[in-house]
Design a protein around this motif. Structure first.
Motif, short mmCIF file in Angstrom:
data_model
loop_
_atom_site.label_atom_id
_atom_site.label_comp_id
_atom_site.label_asym_id
_atom_site.label_seq_id
_atom_site.Cartn_x
_atom_site.Cartn_y
_atom_site.Cartn_z
N SER A 153 -39.98 7.45 -20.28
CA SER A 153 -40.85 7.14 -21.41
C SER A 153 -40.95 8.37 -22.30
O SER A 153 -41.69 9.31 -21.99
CB SER A 153 -42.24 6.72 -20.95
OG SER A 153 -43.10 6.59 -22.08
N ASP A 155 -42.33 8.35 -25.08
CA ASP A 155 -43.66 8.31 -25.68
C ASP A 155 -44.67 9.11 -24.86
O ASP A 155 -45.63 9.65 -25.40
CB ASP A 155 -44.15 6.86 -25.81
CG ASP A 155 -43.38 6.07 -26.84
OD1 ASP A 155 -42.85 6.70 -27.79
OD2 ASP A 155 -43.29 4.84 -26.71
N THR A 164 -53.28 8.13 -21.85
CA THR A 164 -52.26 7.50 -22.69
C THR A 164 -50.87 7.73 -22.11
O THR A 164 -50.03 6.82 -22.07
CB THR A 164 -52.32 8.05 -24.12
OG1 THR A 164 -53.63 7.82 -24.65
CG2 THR A 164 -51.29 7.35 -25.01
N ARG A 167 -50.33 5.36 -19.29
CA ARG A 167 -50.04 3.98 -19.75
C ARG A 167 -48.58 3.85 -20.18
O ARG A 167 -47.93 2.85 -19.88
CB ARG A 167 -50.98 3.59 -20.89
CG ARG A 167 -52.41 3.33 -20.44
CD ARG A 167 -53.19 2.57 -21.50
NE ARG A 167 -53.36 3.36 -22.72
CZ ARG A 167 -54.36 4.20 -22.94
NH1 ARG A 167 -55.27 4.40 -22.00
NH2 ARG A 167 -54.46 4.87 -24.08
N HIS A 168 -48.08 4.85 -20.88
CA HIS A 168 -46.68 4.81 -21.30
C HIS A 168 -45.74 4.81 -20.08
O HIS A 168 -44.75 4.07 -20.05
CB HIS A 168 -46.35 6.00 -22.20
CG HIS A 168 -46.93 5.91 -23.58
ND1 HIS A 168 -46.79 4.78 -24.38
CD2 HIS A 168 -47.64 6.81 -24.33
CE1 HIS A 168 -47.38 4.99 -25.55
NE2 HIS A 168 -47.90 6.21 -25.54
N ALA A 170 -46.46 3.78 -17.06
CA ALA A 170 -46.60 2.49 -16.37
C ALA A 170 -45.82 1.41 -17.09
O ALA A 170 -45.17 0.56 -16.45
CB ALA A 170 -48.08 2.11 -16.28
N GLU A 171 -45.84 1.43 -18.41
CA GLU A 171 -45.07 0.45 -19.19
C GLU A 171 -43.57 0.63 -18.95
O GLU A 171 -42.82 -0.35 -18.84
CB GLU A 171 -45.40 0.60 -20.67
CG GLU A 171 -46.82 0.14 -21.04
CD GLU A 171 -47.21 0.56 -22.44
OE1 GLU A 171 -46.37 1.18 -23.14
OE2 GLU A 171 -48.35 0.27 -22.85
N ALA A 172 -43.13 1.88 -18.89
CA ALA A 172 -41.71 2.14 -18.63
C ALA A 172 -41.32 1.65 -17.25
O ALA A 172 -40.22 1.11 -17.06
CB ALA A 172 -41.42 3.64 -18.77
N ARG A 174 -42.71 -0.86 -15.64
CA ARG A 174 -42.65 -2.33 -15.70
C ARG A 174 -41.33 -2.78 -16.34
O ARG A 174 -40.70 -3.74 -15.88
CB ARG A 174 -43.84 -2.87 -16.49
CG ARG A 174 -45.19 -2.63 -15.82
CD ARG A 174 -46.32 -3.34 -16.54
NE ARG A 174 -47.62 -2.96 -15.98
CZ ARG A 174 -48.42 -2.04 -16.49
NH1 ARG A 174 -48.07 -1.40 -17.61
NH2 ARG A 174 -49.57 -1.75 -15.91
N ALA A 175 -40.92 -2.09 -17.39
CA ALA A 175 -39.67 -2.45 -18.06
C ALA A 175 -38.47 -2.22 -17.14
O ALA A 175 -37.44 -2.90 -17.27
CB ALA A 175 -39.51 -1.63 -19.33
N THR A 179 -42.52 -2.11 -10.67
CA THR A 179 -43.94 -2.27 -10.35
C THR A 179 -44.21 -2.46 -8.86
O THR A 179 -45.35 -2.39 -8.43
CB THR A 179 -44.54 -3.46 -11.12
OG1 THR A 179 -43.76 -4.64 -10.84
CG2 THR A 179 -44.52 -3.19 -12.62
N LEU A 201 -53.65 3.09 -12.31
CA LEU A 201 -53.01 1.94 -12.96
C LEU A 201 -52.10 1.18 -12.00
O LEU A 201 -52.04 -0.05 -12.04
CB LEU A 201 -52.19 2.41 -14.17
CG LEU A 201 -52.96 2.83 -15.43
CD1 LEU A 201 -52.01 3.42 -16.45
CD2 LEU A 201 -53.70 1.63 -16.02
#
Length: 236
Positions: A153, A155, A164, A167-168, A170-172, A174-175, A179, A201
């Motif tokens: 990530s 970001d 923040t 969160r970035h 965690a999103e990476a 998931r992508a 998870t 998270l």
């Protein structure tokens, strides 16, 4: 004989690593007297040369020699780019010398984790971390395979705060279909501030290199004492 306040040197290539590693030692190894040595051109020059040159290796070895001559009883190199120099240093000095993330990788492989994620915010950190992790498997867990997921990530590198950044990351994950991992390994010291938020998270242990190195050196230099605090962060 190791003194009750052993002198531990840390050689840094970026100022941020100095702060993060110092905080980790204050929490995990408060008995240590910490000696910080910073050469803030080490990483810049390595990047400009597209890797380590013989001159840069000699430069790092001179810094290592400097702290050894000064009485260091343990040493941590906080820059992963110079990890290969550790092998030479171990042959030259009879003092514990650790690579930046080596302790974290060993702790992860020694644990019960079947599937682990390596997360980073800069692209070069991912293959470097995976290579080190895979190289340790035969020695640490030869009879247990480990599944490695990677997530990047960019970001997270520019995040305004640790929450923040978490969160970035965690999103990476998931992508990257990560998870369901059993643990997450932070491939950069700069991501350490996001450790606890990321654990909250994801609900799994999140391991960082600086904390793991402090715990390993504490065990090596003060073997009779018990760990001061629990090891990796984990969500309740």
């Amino acid at each position: 004989m190791i003194e009750s306040k052993p002198l531990v040197a840390m050689i840094h290539a970026v100022p941020a690593a100095h702060r993060i590693a110092h905080e980790a030692f204050a929490q995990e190894f408060p008995q240590a007297t910490v000696w910080n040595v910073l050469d803030d051109r080490l990483l810049v020059d390595a990047n400009a040369a597209d890797g380590l040159t013989d001159a840069l290796r000699r430069r790092m070895l001179r810094l290592i020699g400097h702290v050894m001559d000064g009485g260091a009883q343990g040493l941590l190199l906080t820059c992963s780019s110079y990890g290969e120099v550790v092998d030479t240093a171990r042959a030259l000095w009879d003092v514990p010398v650790l690579k930046s993330d080596e302790s974290m990788f060993k702790a992860a492989l020694a644990g019960p984790y079947r599937r682990v994620a390596v997360v980073a915010s800069v692209p070069p950190a991912v293959p470097a971390a995976v290579a080190q992790l895979e190289a340790l498997v035969p020695a640490v867990r030869p009879d247990r395979p480990v599944d490695i997921v990677t997530a990047l990530s960019k970001d997270a590198a520019g995040a305004a705060d640790p929450e923040t950044a978490a969160r970035h990351l965690a999103e990476a994950l998931r992508a990257a279909d990560g998870t369901d991992v059993d643990a997450v390994l932070l491939a950069q010291y700069s991501l350490t501030p996001a450790r606890d938020a990321l654990a909250d998270l994801l609900g799994v242990p999140v391991l960082d290199g600086a904390g793991a190195a402090a715990r390993e050196l504490r065990g090596l230099l003060l073997p009779a004492e018990q760990p001061a605090v629990p090891a990796p962060a984990v969500a309740p």
